[in-house]
Each structure stands twice: as structure tokens, then as C-alpha cells.
Enzyme design. Sequence first.
Site, mmCIF file in Angstrom:
data_model
loop_
_atom_site.group_PDB
_atom_site.id
_atom_site.type_symbol
_atom_site.label_atom_id
_atom_site.label_comp_id
_atom_site.label_asym_id
_atom_site.label_seq_id
_atom_site.Cartn_x
_atom_site.Cartn_y
_atom_site.Cartn_z
ATOM 1 N N SER A 126 0.830 -1.201 0.000
ATOM 2 C CA SER A 126 0.000 0.000 0.000
ATOM 3 C C SER A 126 0.872 1.262 0.000
ATOM 4 O O SER A 126 1.641 1.478 -0.937
ATOM 5 C CB SER A 126 -0.962 -0.046 1.193
ATOM 6 O OG SER A 126 -1.991 0.903 1.074
ATOM 7 N N ASP A 160 -10.159 -5.780 -3.214
ATOM 8 C CA ASP A 160 -9.594 -4.709 -2.395
ATOM 9 C C ASP A 160 -10.496 -3.477 -2.491
ATOM 10 O O ASP A 160 -10.643 -2.895 -3.566
ATOM 11 C CB ASP A 160 -8.186 -4.394 -2.919
ATOM 12 C CG ASP A 160 -7.410 -3.433 -2.037
ATOM 13 O OD1 ASP A 160 -8.029 -2.580 -1.378
ATOM 14 O OD2 ASP A 160 -6.171 -3.522 -2.040
ATOM 15 N N HIS A 182 -7.224 -6.193 0.935
ATOM 16 C CA HIS A 182 -6.061 -5.349 1.194
ATOM 17 C C HIS A 182 -5.287 -5.784 2.443
ATOM 18 O O HIS A 182 -4.347 -5.127 2.849
ATOM 19 C CB HIS A 182 -6.543 -3.894 1.376
ATOM 20 C CG HIS A 182 -5.491 -2.849 1.185
ATOM 21 N ND1 HIS A 182 -4.967 -2.536 -0.043
ATOM 22 C CD2 HIS A 182 -4.876 -2.016 2.066
ATOM 23 C CE1 HIS A 182 -4.077 -1.554 0.077
ATOM 24 N NE2 HIS A 182 -3.995 -1.229 1.351
#
Length: 285
Positions: free
Chosen positions: A152, A229, A263
Amino acid sequence: MAIAPALVSANKCFGGWQKVFSHRSEQLKCQMNFAIFLPPQVDTKKSLPVLYWLSGLTCTEQNFITKSGAQKYAAVHGIILVAPDTSPRGCDIEGEDEAYDFGSGAGFYVNATEEKWKTNYRMFSYITEELPALLAANFPVDIGRQSVFGHSMGGHGALICMLKNPGKYRSVSAFSPICNPSACPWGQKAFTGYLGDNREAWKEWDASELLKTYKGKDLDILVDQGKADNFLTAGQLLPDSLVAACASSGQKVKLRMQEDYDHSYFFIASFIEDHINYHAKYLKT
């Protein structure tokens, strides 16, 4: 004379040691923790390659070492894993603890230029300069063989570390990276706060923009992205921008869209072996 980092914790893990150390950072002007996995091959007294993991928003050095399972595969290959914190801590800056996506836990791996943040928020220089020097002085790492990956915000960090330092890292990969921060809400908030309103200045910290002018060695980027996600569908990650930038600059990227994965670290743990194996291919040559 530099002071050696202080041991915070040590746990036997896959034949090696998972340790956490604390030290005073000159770049960040505060006390910082970093985690280091020393595989069993450390006992051979030979210098080993090092792989840096950069974590995402809200994380510390703990998330990766307790959730990813990466140590098992690093032990197989004889790779030292290093996981730093994601921002300076306890700097007494007004507003540093008010939001999950800016300030503490959200350093975005840039060197801030805005007056309020520029003294402490220098994560890029910490990751690429201070931390490697500290490791070289205190651990059996071969700084000539280092690679970087992340998740991320940390995936964004890994990409810009590679792109802004051609030749420093052997390889780069990412899970669900923020690929084009200049064009997503997370990145726009962070860049405005740390770098100011000049969007031209933002390009120096945006992987999709840096690729347009990249002149270093040929890249072979591995990216895993979960199709489920929620941040992908919210327009925070923008992997297509990275793919397009690589295509236009003649660089290789392998984007693997993983069905039903989100995620979380459940996603990371599912594919971490692939990433360690990918980096081992470059680090062991």
C-alpha cells in the site's frame, strides 16, 4: 561516534532470530524502532543480502513480522529482512496524531518540504541512507545486495526508492501499492501536507510520474493486487497508471490481479513466498 541500536525484543524464529531494535534517528530527530530477521545463515559469519519491507498506513514495525510469515522463506534463502516503522513518532507536531492517513503512521516515505514537517518527516532519507548505514555498522549485511518491497503506502515507498536510486536496489516488488499518489485522495492529502501545493514537485515522489523520466537499469517489477480490495475500487491504488507508465518507458512490470483477495495481511501472507523467491533470484546472484 554513533551509538549502537538497543535491543527491544528477540524471538527464535525458523532457526534464526526475529529482533526489534531502537535507536535515535538523526534524519527524523526522534527515537525509532526497526525489526530485523537474522536467518540461521548469519552463523556462517558471511555477509548476507538484505530485503527491506515498507509497511502501509497506520502500521509499525510489528505488523509485517507478526502477520506475514515471511521469515520462513527468508530463512530458506539466507536473506536478512528489515522492517522499519512508517513515520517519525512523538515529535510534538500539532496535528501529527489526528488522522490515520497523515502524520504518525503515515510518513509516505517522502522528505517533507513544508515548514511544519520538514525537520522530522524525512522518511525517504531515513530508509535509503541512514538505516542502511546503521545496518552495515551493526549487522552482517551486504549493502551491495539489497532489495525493497512493501504494501500500500509502503508499496509506493518501495517503488520510489528504486526509481529515485538507480542501482542501489537489485529488485522491487509490491502488494497493492499506491501507484499514482498525485491522482488519488490519500496521496493528494499527504503530498499537499508534506510537499505543498505545487503539483510539479509531487512528480518527484510519484512512481507513475518518475517512470516517465527514468534513466536507470532495466526494471522487472512484480505487483500483486487483490481484486476484492476496497481501496482499489475507491480509486486509491491506480495500478493501471503504473502499467501504462511502464509501457511508455519500456520497463517491465508483472501485475497479478488476484481473485477475491482484499487489502489485508491475509492477502500478503498468501503470496509472500512468491515475493521472497522473486527477490532471492536477484539477491543471490
